[in-house]
Write a protein that holds these residues in place. Structure first.
Motif, PDB file in Angstrom:
ATOM      1  N   GLU A 237      33.898  47.040  37.229  1.00 32.70           N
ATOM      2  CA  GLU A 237      34.695  46.829  36.016  1.00 32.70           C
ATOM      3  C   GLU A 237      36.051  46.236  36.365  1.00 32.70           C
ATOM      4  N   SER A 238      36.640  46.724  37.442  1.00 36.31           N
ATOM      5  CA  SER A 238      37.938  46.197  37.883  1.00 36.31           C
ATOM      6  C   SER A 238      37.812  44.737  38.301  1.00 36.31           C
ATOM      7  N   ILE A 239      36.720  44.398  38.990  1.00 37.58           N
ATOM      8  CA  ILE A 239      36.484  43.013  39.425  1.00 37.58           C
ATOM      9  C   ILE A 239      36.374  42.087  38.223  1.00 37.58           C
ATOM     10  N   GLU A 240      35.642  42.512  37.203  1.00 35.84           N
ATOM     11  CA  GLU A 240      35.468  41.687  36.004  1.00 35.84           C
ATOM     12  C   GLU A 240      36.798  41.430  35.302  1.00 35.84           C
ATOM     13  N   ILE A 241      37.664  42.439  35.254  1.00 33.63           N
ATOM     14  CA  ILE A 241      38.982  42.252  34.648  1.00 33.63           C
ATOM     15  C   ILE A 241      39.804  41.268  35.473  1.00 33.63           C
ATOM     16  N   LEU A 242      39.761  41.409  36.794  1.00 32.11           N
ATOM     17  CA  LEU A 242      40.501  40.507  37.679  1.00 32.11           C
ATOM     18  C   LEU A 242      40.019  39.068  37.536  1.00 32.11           C
ATOM     19  N   LEU A 243      38.701  38.879  37.462  1.00 28.82           N
ATOM     20  CA  LEU A 243      38.143  37.536  37.310  1.00 28.82           C
ATOM     21  C   LEU A 243      38.667  36.873  36.041  1.00 28.82           C
ATOM     22  N   ASN A 244      38.697  37.632  34.966  1.00 22.89           N
ATOM     23  CA  ASN A 244      39.170  37.090  33.694  1.00 22.89           C
ATOM     24  C   ASN A 244      40.655  36.727  33.758  1.00 22.89           C
ATOM     25  N   VAL A 245      41.442  37.602  34.367  1.00 27.91           N
ATOM     26  CA  VAL A 245      42.886  37.349  34.466  1.00 27.91           C
ATOM     27  C   VAL A 245      43.161  36.162  35.387  1.00 27.91           C
ATOM     28  N   MET A 246      42.419  36.056  36.480  1.00 27.49           N
ATOM     29  CA  MET A 246      42.617  34.948  37.419  1.00 27.49           C
ATOM     30  C   MET A 246      42.327  33.606  36.763  1.00 27.49           C
ATOM     31  N   GLU A 247      41.460  33.593  35.777  1.00 26.01           N
ATOM     32  CA  GLU A 247      41.116  32.351  35.085  1.00 26.01           C
ATOM     33  C   GLU A 247      42.049  32.085  33.911  1.00 26.01           C
ATOM     34  N   GLU A 248      42.315  33.110  33.118  1.00 19.56           N
ATOM     35  CA  GLU A 248      43.084  32.924  31.892  1.00 19.56           C
ATOM     36  C   GLU A 248      44.592  32.929  32.117  1.00 19.56           C
ATOM     37  N   ASN A 249      45.072  33.593  33.159  1.00 21.59           N
ATOM     38  CA  ASN A 249      46.515  33.724  33.393  1.00 21.59           C
ATOM     39  C   ASN A 249      46.929  33.140  34.741  1.00 21.59           C
ATOM     40  N   ARG A 250      46.221  32.120  35.183  1.00 15.93           N
ATOM     41  CA  ARG A 250      46.510  31.563  36.508  1.00 15.93           C
ATOM     42  C   ARG A 250      47.878  30.894  36.568  1.00 15.93           C
ATOM     43  N   GLU A 251      48.477  30.568  35.415  1.00 11.49           N
ATOM     44  CA  GLU A 251      49.803  29.965  35.410  1.00 11.49           C
ATOM     45  C   GLU A 251      50.911  31.006  35.490  1.00 11.49           C
ATOM     46  N   ASP A 252      50.556  32.282  35.390  1.00 13.10           N
ATOM     47  CA  ASP A 252      51.585  33.325  35.380  1.00 13.10           C
ATOM     48  C   ASP A 252      51.323  34.414  36.415  1.00 13.10           C
ATOM     49  N   LEU A 253      50.240  34.284  37.170  1.00 18.93           N
ATOM     50  CA  LEU A 253      49.922  35.299  38.174  1.00 18.93           C
ATOM     51  C   LEU A 253      49.145  34.673  39.325  1.00 18.93           C
TER      52      LEU A 253
END
Length: 391
Positions: A237-253
């Motif tokens: 579950e943690s991996i899935e959240i990270l994958l989404n954030v890495m794609e959607e918020n790559r300009e801020d993280l």
């Protein structure tokens, strides 16, 4: 009834025929039944005609939407072409040195050289990323098309090889270049991200991500997030959240995954989506004994100490022996050894100053010097055993 726009005319003819009632019908019951049947057929045909009209309208609307989208894309491309044509051939966006100095990138790279001994491949890779960001900024000054590159990274290597230090410096570079709002570093492990029961993991992972937004998130030993032997492990579950954030918020993280190379390679084989989101892989090699001695000198310099000339060979032999023993961690082991030497030096000076025959005075040179006796010798190390947890 299956009705298409082309069959509308024939349906209307059938409808008119259905409405005609023969004049020789004398049975009122039969006339009523025929009228009811005709009304039912009339309603069904009307519904079919309405559905056909709705479908035709949807097709027209979709075609218009596509036409508008194509026109928008065409106009956007034309605007880029016009903008490029408007830029003079001899236009200057500035010099690389100007941006390196103005944004403080050069200072950070020099500081990285001072902080890290050796690691030439690592420093070269960091400079390559910095060069990409500088050139991207030069292009932006001229109005050329720019896109934020994938800055997620994977650091592989043994403990104590400088991964955390490089991640911290990368955050500072990104902040100075305008690719990160704050440039701070947040270090996390599985315990910080994965919960112990259902519904616990998501809030923990999101809380860590929230703290790291605008900076760099370093996940140490990231492979522990995935448990191949348990498909119900909460780490997924943690991996899935990270994958989404890495794609959607790559300009801020910027997410940095760290760990041993063989284990990270295995982790990426299980999670291909993670591998595709990481565009920069940097391998940190183990230090040589000579480099570790130099690291000790750098640590002492930063603490305003110096190693006595006759103490250097003692420490060098200690390092070579320690590298063959368990729990060796490169620069971390060196740091612990220096801290142990400082403690021994403090005890030595304290005993000397409190001796009955002493006047209690301690000189500046004595306070700054680590003597030969302050370092653990090879003989002491051997006496503790090869499996002892020592520094």
């Amino acid at each position: 009834y299956l009705v298409t726009p082309k069959s509308n005319e024939s349906l209307r003819k059938n409808l008119s025929q259905i409405r005609k009632v023969p004049r020789n019908f004398t049975n009122k019951k039969s006339i009523f039944q025929l009228s009811a049947s005709g009304n039912q057929q009339n309603n069904e045909v009307s519904d079919a005609l309405n559905e056909s009209d709705i479908e035709a309208r949807k097709i027209r609307e979709e075609a218009e939407r596509r036409r508008q989208e194509e026109e928008r894309i065409r106009m956007k491309k034309q605007m880029k072409i016009d903008r490029l044509n408007a830029i003079p051939e001899d236009a200057e966006a500035g010099t690389v040195e100007e941006f390196m100095y103005k944004d403080g990138v050069k200072d950070i790279l020099e500081q990285l050289d001072n902080d890290l001994v050796g690691l030439v491949p690592v420093k070269s890779r960091v400079k390559e990323i910095a060069a990409l960001l500088v050139v991207d900024k030069l292009r932006r000054n001229l109005g050329l098309d720019t896109g934020v590159p994938s800055l997620h990274m994977c650091f592989t290597g043994a403990p104590g090889t400088g991964k955390t230090t490089v991640a911290m410096r990368m955050g500072q570079i990104l902040q100075r270049m305008g690719y990160s709002r704050q440039g701070h570093l947040v270090v996390a492990t599985r315990d910080d991200l994965v919960g112990q029961y259902v519904g616990h993991t998501a809030p923990k992972t999101k809380e860590v991500i929230k703290k790291a937004m605008g900076g760099v998130l370093l996940i140490d030993e990231a492979y522990y997030l995935y448990n191949a032997s348990n498909d119900r492990d909460y780490g997924q579950e943690s991996i899935e959240i990270l994958l989404n954030v890495m794609e959607e918020n790559r300009e801020d993280l910027v997410v940095v995954l760290a760990g041993y190379k063989d284990r990270m390679d295995k982790f990426f084989s299980f999670i291909p989506g993670m591998s595709s989101r990481v565009g920069n892989h940097i391998e940190f090699p183990n230090y040589e004994p000579e480099e570790l001695l130099q690291i000790a000198k750098v640590m002492c310099r930063d603490l305003e100490y110096e190693i006595a000339p006759d103490a250097e060979p003692v420490f060098f032999e200690y390092i070579k022996k320690r590298m063959t023993m368990s729990f060796f961690s490169n620069a971390r082991t060196v740091r612990n050894a220096v801290d142990r030497a400082r403690m021994r030096a403090a005890i030595r000076l304290f005993n000397k100053a409190t001796d009955k025959g002493s006047n209690g005075m301690v000189s500046k040179q004595e306070l700054m010097t680590l003597e030969k006796s302050d370092f653990v010798s090879v003989e002491e190390l051997a006496a503790r055993g090869d499996n002892a947890i020592v520094e």
